[in-house]
Scaffold this motif. Structure first.
Motif, short mmCIF file in Angstrom:
data_model
loop_
_atom_site.label_atom_id
_atom_site.label_comp_id
_atom_site.label_asym_id
_atom_site.label_seq_id
_atom_site.Cartn_x
_atom_site.Cartn_y
_atom_site.Cartn_z
N ARG A 232 70.37 80.45 -43.87
CA ARG A 232 69.70 80.13 -45.14
C ARG A 232 69.88 81.31 -46.09
NH1 ARG A 232 65.02 77.17 -42.59
NH2 ARG A 232 66.17 75.47 -41.65
N PRO A 233 70.39 81.06 -47.30
CA PRO A 233 70.73 82.15 -48.22
C PRO A 233 69.56 83.10 -48.51
CG PRO A 233 71.62 80.08 -49.02
CD PRO A 233 70.79 79.75 -47.82
N TRP A 234 68.38 82.58 -48.86
CA TRP A 234 67.30 83.48 -49.23
C TRP A 234 66.83 84.30 -48.04
CZ3 TRP A 234 67.04 85.04 -53.83
CH2 TRP A 234 67.33 84.20 -54.91
N ARG A 235 66.93 83.68 -46.86
CA ARG A 235 66.56 84.44 -45.66
C ARG A 235 67.56 85.56 -45.40
NH1 ARG A 235 64.88 80.35 -40.91
NH2 ARG A 235 63.43 79.06 -42.09
N VAL A 236 68.84 85.31 -45.76
CA VAL A 236 69.85 86.37 -45.63
C VAL A 236 69.43 87.56 -46.49
CG1 VAL A 236 72.18 87.04 -46.34
CG2 VAL A 236 71.84 85.00 -44.96
N ALA A 237 69.04 87.25 -47.75
CA ALA A 237 68.64 88.34 -48.64
C ALA A 237 67.42 89.07 -48.09
CB ALA A 237 68.35 87.78 -50.03
N ALA A 238 66.44 88.29 -47.62
CA ALA A 238 65.23 88.90 -47.07
C ALA A 238 65.58 89.72 -45.83
CB ALA A 238 64.21 87.83 -46.73
N GLY A 239 66.45 89.15 -44.98
CA GLY A 239 66.84 89.86 -43.77
C GLY A 239 67.55 91.17 -44.09
N ALA A 240 68.40 91.13 -45.12
CA ALA A 240 69.12 92.34 -45.50
C ALA A 240 68.15 93.43 -45.97
CB ALA A 240 70.14 92.04 -46.59
N VAL A 241 67.16 93.02 -46.77
CA VAL A 241 66.18 94.01 -47.24
C VAL A 241 65.36 94.53 -46.06
CG1 VAL A 241 64.18 94.37 -48.72
CG2 VAL A 241 66.11 93.03 -49.55
N LEU A 242 65.02 93.62 -45.16
CA LEU A 242 64.27 94.04 -43.96
C LEU A 242 65.09 95.05 -43.17
CD1 LEU A 242 61.67 93.26 -42.32
CD2 LEU A 242 63.19 91.85 -40.93
N PHE A 243 66.38 94.75 -43.03
CA PHE A 243 67.27 95.64 -42.30
C PHE A 243 67.35 97.00 -42.99
CE2 PHE A 243 71.03 97.48 -40.62
CZ PHE A 243 71.08 97.01 -39.32
N GLY A 244 67.56 96.94 -44.32
CA GLY A 244 67.58 98.18 -45.09
C GLY A 244 66.27 98.93 -44.94
N GLY A 245 65.17 98.18 -44.96
CA GLY A 245 63.85 98.80 -44.82
C GLY A 245 63.71 99.52 -43.50
N VAL A 246 64.15 98.88 -42.42
CA VAL A 246 64.04 99.51 -41.10
C VAL A 246 64.91 100.77 -41.04
CG1 VAL A 246 64.51 99.21 -38.65
CG2 VAL A 246 63.43 97.38 -39.93
N THR A 247 66.12 100.67 -41.63
CA THR A 247 67.02 101.84 -41.65
C THR A 247 66.35 103.02 -42.33
OG1 THR A 247 68.83 100.27 -41.91
CG2 THR A 247 69.35 102.57 -42.26
N ILE A 248 65.77 102.74 -43.51
CA ILE A 248 65.15 103.84 -44.25
C ILE A 248 63.89 104.31 -43.52
CG2 ILE A 248 64.05 104.47 -46.44
CD1 ILE A 248 67.05 104.11 -46.72
N MET A 249 63.12 103.36 -42.98
CA MET A 249 61.87 103.74 -42.31
C MET A 249 62.12 104.67 -41.13
SD MET A 249 59.64 102.78 -44.13
CE MET A 249 58.23 103.43 -43.28
N GLN A 250 63.22 104.42 -40.39
CA GLN A 250 63.43 105.28 -39.22
C GLN A 250 63.81 106.70 -39.68
OE1 GLN A 250 66.29 106.57 -37.65
NE2 GLN A 250 68.04 105.37 -38.32
N LEU A 251 64.46 106.78 -40.85
CA LEU A 251 64.76 108.12 -41.39
C LEU A 251 63.49 108.79 -41.88
CD1 LEU A 251 68.03 107.17 -43.34
CD2 LEU A 251 67.91 108.49 -41.23
N VAL A 252 62.63 108.00 -42.56
CA VAL A 252 61.36 108.54 -43.03
C VAL A 252 60.51 108.98 -41.83
CG1 VAL A 252 59.18 107.96 -44.18
CG2 VAL A 252 61.34 107.14 -45.12
N GLY A 253 60.52 108.15 -40.81
CA GLY A 253 59.75 108.47 -39.60
C GLY A 253 60.16 109.80 -39.02
N GLN A 254 61.46 110.06 -39.03
CA GLN A 254 61.94 111.34 -38.51
C GLN A 254 61.50 112.50 -39.40
OE1 GLN A 254 65.89 111.90 -37.02
NE2 GLN A 254 66.31 109.74 -37.22
N ALA A 255 61.64 112.28 -40.73
CA ALA A 255 61.30 113.36 -41.65
C ALA A 255 59.81 113.68 -41.55
CB ALA A 255 61.67 112.97 -43.07
N ARG A 256 58.99 112.65 -41.27
CA ARG A 256 57.55 112.88 -41.20
C ARG A 256 57.08 113.16 -39.78
NH1 ARG A 256 55.09 108.37 -45.39
NH2 ARG A 256 56.28 109.08 -47.19
N GLY A 257 57.98 113.11 -38.83
CA GLY A 257 57.62 113.44 -37.46
C GLY A 257 56.79 112.39 -36.75
N TRP A 258 57.05 111.10 -37.03
CA TRP A 258 56.35 110.05 -36.30
C TRP A 258 56.73 110.08 -34.83
CZ3 TRP A 258 57.46 105.45 -40.14
CH2 TRP A 258 56.71 105.68 -41.31
N ALA A 259 55.83 109.53 -34.01
CA ALA A 259 56.07 109.61 -32.56
C ALA A 259 57.08 108.57 -32.07
CB ALA A 259 54.75 109.43 -31.82
N ILE A 260 57.38 107.54 -32.89
CA ILE A 260 58.29 106.49 -32.43
C ILE A 260 59.72 107.03 -32.40
CG2 ILE A 260 58.99 104.08 -32.75
CD1 ILE A 260 56.74 103.99 -34.93
#
Lengths: 302, 373
Positions: A232-260
């Motif tokens: 589904r096209p809109w889900r692709v867009a949402a999925g891509a943003v979600l994917f981008g979000g996770v990518t950035i979040m894991q970098l933020v998590g490292q910079a902030r020293g999260w335990a995950i």
């Protein structure tokens, strides 16, 4: 700060949105093209090359799209014209595109270009958080437009209906008089154009230089996204943003020293894709919209 | 029918190839005055920046130094997997008598082929395994990172330094710790945020990590990854940073403070010189320590590019640190040294030897967080 991070998320998801939407259309018509990575690299090298030669990043967009389309034509001729195995041909396309882009791009290595400018839309871009959606570049806006257009054409036009029916059962579509191969040819070319645009986004916006293999596997992520979004096209867009979000979040998590552990977060989108694949293969009541004749070649028999 | 003709053709061509190949190796052996053949294995296409480019520059220096006494060649884009073994064997088959394998991940493959061809001399870059005919060459990269730390400490206004790292291996940990030593030698309040991108080369991810670090408040960025993406991001955001392996000034004319440039030429020249005059050896013993070369700024193995985009007093401090390391008056890892948990690692006056450098499994004071396992 939150705004800067949100912009990073949106920008990193644009190439995925473009490439995955193109692949979605090809798959909806029944053609599985595993060559997304190769097409993206061709788009990237052509986009950079054109921008570097002409000095116009806008022409680079067109160059990228056309290069992706041209190389997808090779795939289409093999798969549709000669009925070769789609998986093998798609993999070959990735290897071919990787090598060819490296060859073409050799003299471009080390050059720098200006890249696409930010197009800030006045007034709305000042709004808190929502404003970041209006501080992007032309390709980012275009990607949303193309997703909307794809969704509209697929779901609300006769051409979309024919395209989907070709993907669901090419024999029936053929019996009804629809030009199966011609529809698939167009779908594959559209997929190539979009992958080319997605690839061109890398050197034109994200990292304004060319280097061999710079997509680093984003073509494969785009392929996974199509399944993740259950076609589904809109889900692709949402999925891509979600994917981008996770990518950035894991970098933020490292910079902030999260335990995950960062690896755990990086793994999540792939994990979700595997779950979707398992659910699809189980069949049953949940409808995922996988085209029934996906990956099957059509041979005209009398 | 057609197919069998095709198969026949393929067979003929293949046999012809084997014959040609055999005859070409025979002629190699026949002439004693033939130039020494030196082969290189490259991880990527050399391009014009980064790790492999630095090796390519070294190869060109080597060729220029010996002229027609040697013939050098290279194979590029060789993944650090089992296939490297085949590629190294092919270089041997082509008659190369000295082979440089220029990435850490070729270590086991080089060792394997070295065992098969005792008459060929192998030189592995940045590894730790050696044998009778396999030596190791390495650069003290961390020395340049100490100077980067000094410049970062004097440049930062937010006291937040962002550090992009590839993989948590000893060489990278050394680099982070040396950077922190330099940073803390001039600025007691500054700290380093490390982000692991789990790749040596992924421009988009490196750019993303740089964006995140800048959004989190870092105004000076360092990298232990290969692409110029971090510097380009810093340039756009108005931050500063350091290049990697080669001078990346043209990618970030306003952002690059300086770059630690790997200078492999002197190593290649000295090793080939030894082969030519017959003194090449990795010494005795199971570890063959004599075959280990690990040099830095003092021996010109590591060169710092021009100090730019910084005030004169900062450049002067950087030069002082560089010269101190070069003449041995400045020891980067000299006690008192604390880890970032507050435990003492080195007592006052003690120094870390090379074994201790490779065994670092802690961050020193000034680095935030923990080393991932």
């Amino acid at each position: 700060m939150a705004e800067a991070l949100l912009i990073a998320v949106l920008l990193t998801s644009v190439p995925l949105i473009l490439a995955a939407t193109g692949e979605l259309v090809a798959e909806k018509s029944g053609v599985l093209n595993l060559g997304v990575e190769g097409m993206m690299l061709m788009g990237a090298v052509a986009g950079f090359g054109v921008a570097s030669l002409t000095g116009s990043a806008y022409l680079g967009i067109i160059g990228g799209g056309l290069a992706g389309m041209l190389i997808s034509m090779v795939f289409a001729i093999f798969v549709l014209g000669l009925a070769t195995n789609q998986v093998a041909t798609g993999l070959a396309l990735t290897i071919f595109g990787t090598g060819l882009s490296g060859l073409i791009g050799a003299p471009l290595v080390g050059q720098a270009i200006d890249g696409l400018p930010q197009l800030i839309i006045p007034w709305v871009s000042d709004l808190y958080i929502i404003g970041v959606f209006f501080q992007l570049d032309i390709m980012a806006y275009l990607s949303v437009l193309l997703v909307g257009l794809t969704a509209y054409v697929l779901n609300y036009t006769q051409f979309g209906l024919v395209l989907r029916s070709v993907g669901i059962n090419h024999d029936s579509a053929h019996a009804l008089g629809y030009p199966v191969l011609r529809v698939r040819f167009m779908a594959v070319l559209f997929g190539g154009f979009m992958a080319g645009l997605g690839g061109a986004y890398l050197p034109l916006v994200l990292t304004p230089h060319w280097s061999e293999g710079m997509t680093s596997g984003r073509g494969w992520i785009a392929l996974a996204l199509v399944v993740f979004a259950s076609w589904r096209p809109w889900r692709v867009a949402a999925g891509a943003v979600l994917f981008g979000g996770v990518t950035i979040m894991q970098l933020v998590g490292q910079a902030r020293g999260w335990a995950i552990p960062s690896q755990f977060l990086s793994m999540l989108p792939y994990f979700a894709t595997i779950i979707v694949l398992v659910l699809i293969s189980r069949g049953g009541r949940i409808q995922f919209g996988a085209p029934a004749h996906l990956g099957k070649n059509f041979l005209i028999t009398r | 029918m057609n197919r069998s003709i095709l198969m026949l053709l393929i067979a003929v061509v293949a046999l012809g190839g084997i014959y040609y190949y055999n005859s070409s190796t025979e002629t190699e052996d026949a002439s004693a005055d033939a130039p020494l053949k030196v082969g290189f294995v490259y991880l990527t296409n050399p391009g014009d920046h980064g790790w492999t480019y630095a090796h390519e520059v070294g190869r060109e220096q080597l060729q220029a130094h010996f002229g027609d006494r040697i013939v050098t060649s290279y194979v590029e884009n060789i993944p650090e997997g089992p296939d490297a073994t085949r590629v190294i064997r092919e270089l041997v088959a082509e008659g190369n008598q000295v082979i440089f394998t220029t990435s850490f991940g070729y270590m086991e493959q080089t060792l394997k082929v070295a065992g098969e061809y005792p008459d060929v001399k192998f030189d592995h870059i940045t590894g730790y395994k050696r044998s009778e005919n396999m030596a190791t060459g390495n650069i003290r990269f961390y020395e340049g990172r100490y100077v980067q730390g000094v410049v970062a400490g004097l440049t930062t206004e937010s006291n937040q330094i962002g550090y992009l790292a590839a993989f948590p291996i000893p060489e990278v940990i050394q680099g982070i710790n040396a950077f922190a030593r330099g940073l803390r030698s001039v600025n007691k309040d500054a700290t380093i945020k490390v982000v692991w991108v789990n790749s040596w080369y992924d421009p988009v991810k490196e750019a993303d990590a740089a964006k995140v670090l800048i959004a989190e408040g870092a105004d000076v960025l360092a990298q232990h990854t290969d692409s110029p993406a971090m510097l380009q991001t810093a340039e756009k955001a108005g931050a500063k940073g350091f290049g990697q392996s080669s001078d990346m000034h043209k990618f970030a004319p306003n952002a690059q403070l300086f770059s630690s440039v790997n200078n492999w030429g002197p190593y290649y020249i000295s090793q080939v010189e030894k082969v030519l005059d017959g003194t090449w050896s990795t010494g005795e013993g199971p570890d063959h320590w004599a075959g280990n070369t690990w040099k830095g700024i003092g021996d010109n193995f590591l060169v710092l590019s021009e100090f730019k985009n910084m005030p004169d007093d900062v450049a002067a401090a950087a030069k002082a640190a560089r010269d101190g390391i070069a003449n041995g008056s400045l020891n980067i890892f000299e006690g008192p040294m604390m880890d970032n948990k507050g435990n003492s690692v080195l007592a006052a006056g003690d120094t870390l030897d090379d074994g201790g450098l490779w065994a670092m499994d802690y961050y020193v004071e000034g680095v935030e967080g923990n080393i991932p396992n």
